[in-house]
Each structure stands twice: as structure tokens, then as C-alpha cells.
Design a protein around this motif. Sequence first.
Motif, PDB file in Angstrom:
ATOM      1  N   VAL A 234     -25.588 -17.126  22.598  1.00 39.79           N
ATOM      2  CA  VAL A 234     -26.669 -16.428  21.903  1.00 39.79           C
ATOM      3  C   VAL A 234     -26.582 -16.759  20.418  1.00 39.79           C
ATOM      4  O   VAL A 234     -25.517 -17.124  19.910  1.00 39.79           O
ATOM      5  CB  VAL A 234     -26.603 -14.896  22.095  1.00 39.79           C
ATOM      6  CG1 VAL A 234     -26.813 -14.525  23.550  1.00 39.79           C
ATOM      7  CG2 VAL A 234     -25.284 -14.330  21.571  1.00 39.79           C
ATOM      8  N   GLU A 235     -27.725 -16.638  19.746  1.00 40.41           N
ATOM      9  CA  GLU A 235     -27.755 -16.704  18.287  1.00 40.41           C
ATOM     10  C   GLU A 235     -28.364 -15.415  17.772  1.00 40.41           C
ATOM     11  O   GLU A 235     -29.465 -15.035  18.177  1.00 40.41           O
ATOM     12  CB  GLU A 235     -28.555 -17.892  17.778  1.00 40.41           C
ATOM     13  CG  GLU A 235     -28.649 -17.894  16.240  1.00 40.41           C
ATOM     14  CD  GLU A 235     -29.351 -19.094  15.654  1.00 40.41           C
ATOM     15  OE1 GLU A 235     -28.926 -20.226  15.957  1.00 40.41           O
ATOM     16  OE2 GLU A 235     -30.337 -18.910  14.909  1.00 40.41           O
ATOM     17  N   TYR A 236     -27.635 -14.767  16.878  1.00 43.00           N
ATOM     18  CA  TYR A 236     -28.167 -13.587  16.210  1.00 43.00           C
ATOM     19  C   TYR A 236     -28.717 -14.006  14.862  1.00 43.00           C
ATOM     20  O   TYR A 236     -28.026 -14.655  14.068  1.00 43.00           O
ATOM     21  CB  TYR A 236     -27.093 -12.520  16.017  1.00 43.00           C
ATOM     22  CG  TYR A 236     -27.573 -11.358  15.172  1.00 43.00           C
ATOM     23  CD1 TYR A 236     -28.574 -10.512  15.632  1.00 43.00           C
ATOM     24  CD2 TYR A 236     -27.053 -11.140  13.898  1.00 43.00           C
ATOM     25  CE1 TYR A 236     -29.033  -9.459  14.848  1.00 43.00           C
ATOM     26  CE2 TYR A 236     -27.494 -10.092  13.112  1.00 43.00           C
ATOM     27  CZ  TYR A 236     -28.495  -9.256  13.594  1.00 43.00           C
ATOM     28  OH  TYR A 236     -28.956  -8.223  12.815  1.00 43.00           O
ATOM     29  N   GLN A 237     -29.970 -13.649  14.598  1.00 37.73           N
ATOM     30  CA  GLN A 237     -30.591 -13.953  13.308  1.00 37.73           C
ATOM     31  C   GLN A 237     -30.938 -12.666  12.574  1.00 37.73           C
ATOM     32  O   GLN A 237     -31.617 -11.797  13.119  1.00 37.73           O
ATOM     33  CB  GLN A 237     -31.864 -14.788  13.494  1.00 37.73           C
ATOM     34  CG  GLN A 237     -32.614 -15.033  12.186  1.00 37.73           C
ATOM     35  CD  GLN A 237     -33.780 -15.996  12.340  1.00 37.73           C
ATOM     36  OE1 GLN A 237     -33.598 -17.193  12.445  1.00 37.73           O
ATOM     37  NE2 GLN A 237     -34.992 -15.463  12.355  1.00 37.73           N
ATOM     38  N   TYR A 238     -30.440 -12.578  11.353  1.00 38.34           N
ATOM     39  CA  TYR A 238     -30.846 -11.493  10.457  1.00 38.34           C
ATOM     40  C   TYR A 238     -31.477 -12.136   9.234  1.00 38.34           C
ATOM     41  O   TYR A 238     -30.867 -12.983   8.574  1.00 38.34           O
ATOM     42  CB  TYR A 238     -29.655 -10.637  10.035  1.00 38.34           C
ATOM     43  CG  TYR A 238     -30.032  -9.642   8.958  1.00 38.34           C
ATOM     44  CD1 TYR A 238     -30.773  -8.501   9.279  1.00 38.34           C
ATOM     45  CD2 TYR A 238     -29.681  -9.852   7.627  1.00 38.34           C
ATOM     46  CE1 TYR A 238     -31.146  -7.593   8.296  1.00 38.34           C
ATOM     47  CE2 TYR A 238     -30.047  -8.956   6.640  1.00 38.34           C
ATOM     48  CZ  TYR A 238     -30.784  -7.832   6.985  1.00 38.34           C
ATOM     49  OH  TYR A 238     -31.160  -6.947   6.008  1.00 38.34           O
ATOM     50  N   TRP A 239     -32.709 -11.753   8.946  1.00 38.91           N
ATOM     51  CA  TRP A 239     -33.420 -12.335   7.805  1.00 38.91           C
ATOM     52  C   TRP A 239     -34.102 -11.212   7.040  1.00 38.91           C
ATOM     53  O   TRP A 239     -35.118 -10.675   7.441  1.00 38.91           O
ATOM     54  CB  TRP A 239     -34.453 -13.352   8.286  1.00 38.91           C
ATOM     55  CG  TRP A 239     -34.911 -14.317   7.221  1.00 38.91           C
ATOM     56  CD1 TRP A 239     -34.860 -14.137   5.881  1.00 38.91           C
ATOM     57  CD2 TRP A 239     -35.476 -15.623   7.437  1.00 38.91           C
ATOM     58  NE1 TRP A 239     -35.360 -15.243   5.229  1.00 38.91           N
ATOM     59  CE2 TRP A 239     -35.748 -16.165   6.155  1.00 38.91           C
ATOM     60  CE3 TRP A 239     -35.784 -16.360   8.574  1.00 38.91           C
ATOM     61  CZ2 TRP A 239     -36.312 -17.425   6.000  1.00 38.91           C
ATOM     62  CZ3 TRP A 239     -36.341 -17.609   8.414  1.00 38.91           C
ATOM     63  CH2 TRP A 239     -36.597 -18.135   7.144  1.00 38.91           C
ATOM     64  N   ASN A 240     -33.481 -10.840   5.921  1.00 39.73           N
ATOM     65  CA  ASN A 240     -34.051  -9.842   5.020  1.00 39.73           C
ATOM     66  C   ASN A 240     -35.056 -10.528   4.096  1.00 39.73           C
ATOM     67  O   ASN A 240     -34.764 -11.562   3.520  1.00 39.73           O
ATOM     68  CB  ASN A 240     -32.926  -9.190   4.207  1.00 39.73           C
ATOM     69  CG  ASN A 240     -33.447  -8.308   3.103  1.00 39.73           C
ATOM     70  OD1 ASN A 240     -33.382  -8.675   1.944  1.00 39.73           O
ATOM     71  ND2 ASN A 240     -33.961  -7.150   3.457  1.00 39.73           N
ATOM     72  N   ASN A 241     -36.264  -9.916   3.962  1.00 39.67           N
ATOM     73  CA  ASN A 241     -37.342 -10.529   3.167  1.00 39.67           C
ATOM     74  C   ASN A 241     -37.659 -11.936   3.678  1.00 39.67           C
ATOM     75  O   ASN A 241     -37.610 -12.918   2.924  1.00 39.67           O
ATOM     76  CB  ASN A 241     -36.995 -10.558   1.682  1.00 39.67           C
ATOM     77  CG  ASN A 241     -36.911  -9.169   1.084  1.00 39.67           C
ATOM     78  OD1 ASN A 241     -37.498  -8.225   1.597  1.00 39.67           O
ATOM     79  ND2 ASN A 241     -36.163  -9.041   0.003  1.00 39.67           N
ATOM     80  N   LYS A 242     -37.991 -12.038   4.944  1.00 35.45           N
ATOM     81  CA  LYS A 242     -38.200 -13.330   5.602  1.00 35.45           C
ATOM     82  C   LYS A 242     -39.252 -14.146   4.866  1.00 35.45           C
ATOM     83  O   LYS A 242     -40.360 -13.684   4.619  1.00 35.45           O
ATOM     84  CB  LYS A 242     -38.613 -13.110   7.062  1.00 35.45           C
ATOM     85  CG  LYS A 242     -38.720 -14.404   7.864  1.00 35.45           C
ATOM     86  CD  LYS A 242     -38.940 -14.133   9.341  1.00 35.45           C
ATOM     87  CE  LYS A 242     -38.942 -15.426  10.125  1.00 35.45           C
ATOM     88  NZ  LYS A 242     -39.108 -15.194  11.593  1.00 35.45           N
ATOM     89  N   LEU A 243     -38.862 -15.373   4.498  1.00 34.40           N
ATOM     90  CA  LEU A 243     -39.735 -16.318   3.795  1.00 34.40           C
ATOM     91  C   LEU A 243     -40.331 -15.722   2.518  1.00 34.40           C
ATOM     92  O   LEU A 243     -41.434 -16.070   2.114  1.00 34.40           O
ATOM     93  CB  LEU A 243     -40.840 -16.817   4.734  1.00 34.40           C
ATOM     94  CG  LEU A 243     -40.361 -17.722   5.873  1.00 34.40           C
ATOM     95  CD1 LEU A 243     -41.498 -18.003   6.836  1.00 34.40           C
ATOM     96  CD2 LEU A 243     -39.788 -19.025   5.327  1.00 34.40           C
ATOM     97  N   GLY A 244     -39.569 -14.814   1.898  1.00 31.82           N
ATOM     98  CA  GLY A 244     -39.997 -14.250   0.617  1.00 31.82           C
ATOM     99  C   GLY A 244     -40.945 -13.084   0.717  1.00 31.82           C
ATOM    100  O   GLY A 244     -41.395 -12.552  -0.306  1.00 31.82           O
ATOM    101  N   THR A 245     -41.264 -12.646   1.935  1.00 30.57           N
ATOM    102  CA  THR A 245     -42.087 -11.456   2.125  1.00 30.57           C
ATOM    103  C   THR A 245     -41.179 -10.233   2.177  1.00 30.57           C
ATOM    104  O   THR A 245     -39.963 -10.340   1.994  1.00 30.57           O
ATOM    105  CB  THR A 245     -42.889 -11.564   3.428  1.00 30.57           C
ATOM    106  OG1 THR A 245     -41.976 -11.483   4.550  1.00 30.57           O
ATOM    107  CG2 THR A 245     -43.663 -12.874   3.504  1.00 30.57           C
ATOM    108  N   GLN A 246     -41.745  -9.082   2.498  1.00 32.74           N
ATOM    109  CA  GLN A 246     -40.933  -7.881   2.685  1.00 32.74           C
ATOM    110  C   GLN A 246     -40.728  -7.578   4.168  1.00 32.74           C
ATOM    111  O   GLN A 246     -40.380  -6.459   4.543  1.00 32.74           O
ATOM    112  CB  GLN A 246     -41.585  -6.699   1.961  1.00 32.74           C
ATOM    113  CG  GLN A 246     -41.599  -6.875   0.450  1.00 32.74           C
ATOM    114  CD  GLN A 246     -42.154  -5.682  -0.294  1.00 32.74           C
ATOM    115  OE1 GLN A 246     -42.809  -4.818   0.275  1.00 32.74           O
ATOM    116  NE2 GLN A 246     -41.883  -5.623  -1.590  1.00 32.74           N
TER     117      GLN A 246
END
Length: 260
Positions: A234-246
Motif C-alpha cells: 500500500v501507499e499512504y499519501q498525505y497532502w496538506n494544501n494539495k497543489l497549493g489549494t486549501q
Amino acid sequence: MQFNVYSLVLLTAIFLFSFNTRSATWSENELHIQHGKLNQPFAEASGTELTTTIFTFQHASGWEYGGNFFFADYSSTSAGDELYAEWYPTFSSKALFNANYSGVLSDISFVMGVNMAPESDVLKYLPGIQLHLNVEGFQFLNVLVTAYLDDSEGLSAGGAPKEDDSWMVDIAWRYPLSLSSQQFYIEGHAEYIDERTSEIPGAVVESWVLAQIQARWDAGQAFFNVKDRLFLGVEYQYWNNKLGTQEEDSVVQALAVWRF
């Protein structure tokens, strides 16, 4: 996809990898398939998630004076398909200048990274340095510190908004572990990119933190007695402010990897 500067950079990278593979001291190629529901930060409704399948080609190699890391993602959703790639050629100060390091620091490399997204006409240059750390248990542990320089054509060319320059820190690692007779790997990276403004008046591209952590099981060794070839996990992805959005991603994706 039209042939443009992004296509040229991508083809140049592939050519150089082909050239360097023949003279490489080591080389590792992987094909990844990931599947899960990812947030779509530019959708009309906030929090929109779409089932996403990502096909990745990833290459890493070393040669006499440095190394290469390259990957290309082809992402497919019901809303369309996208191509994205990153390339980081590195040049070792130890090899070039006979520099000596001891303790945790094993080498410092000079980096000239390139990030590209052809469909949105995004092109970034990332000059900087990479610290190679020698930490017990890790196959590798690297810290990348770069500028984040925008060379995109912007809205006037029909692409994404042009942005001001910024900077990035990225930590990448691979940690093997054995449980009973089974082999596992915990690997991935975590990056921070600082905020910047865009050509849209008053718009701010938020600073973000992206962590992509893979837990891999060596299925090829378990089923076929062939080590380090076929991995499931599995891959866990955490992306805060994805691509510069909120917007935010916090998702687990199914993962299969073929190494060759």
C-alpha cells in the motif's frame, strides 16, 4: 499532447537515462500501479474524490560522477488523464573534488532538478544540493534542498497560472525489515514547498507538505523465490494544501511494483 518544450525535456531525460544506463555502476527500474480515491483540488465542489489509477515508470542509477533519479506518472480518472514527470541528475562532490566526509554525512551532491506537467504547461527548475546520510538500517536516506523556479508559460499560453519562485526540502528513504521469513520495505519521501504568489492578482499558492509512504512486501520472494522483483503493498499519501489549494488528501492506495 503537443510537442513542446516539456516534451523535449522529457525525451532528453529518457535519452540521457538510456546513455547513462550503459555506463552506470548500478541501475534500478520500476513499474508501479497505484489505485485509490484521490481528492481533486480544482474540481467545482470542494472535497471531490475520484477513483484514480496511476501508472509510474521510475528509474534510479549511479555512474562515475553522480546519479540520476527520474519518474513519470500517468494518472487516469473519469475526468481525464494527466502526465507528470520529475528528473533529478546529481553530481557527487566526493567524486568530482575528492571531498572527504565522515560520520552521518557520506556525500554532498549538486542537483539540477526538473518538474514538468505537459497538459497544464507547467515547468519548474530545482537547482540545489542533496545530502546523502549514512544511518544504520537504511538502504538510503537523502535530504534534498533546492530552489523552486517557475518557467511555465502561464495563462496566456493556455496553461496553469505562472507562479513566483520558491524553495523545497525533500527527504527520501528506504528501510528494509524482515519478519519471520518475509521481507518488507518501508520507503518513500516527504516534501515541503514554500508558498508563493501567482499571476492571478491576490492569489496565493499555499505552502504544502506532501508525504508518500509505501509499505512493500516482497511477494516475488514469497511465491517464486525471486528476490526484489515483485512487490505488493500500500501507499499512504498525505497532502496538506494539495497543489497549493486549501484541500487535503489522506488516503491509502493499493500498490503493485515490478522491478527490473
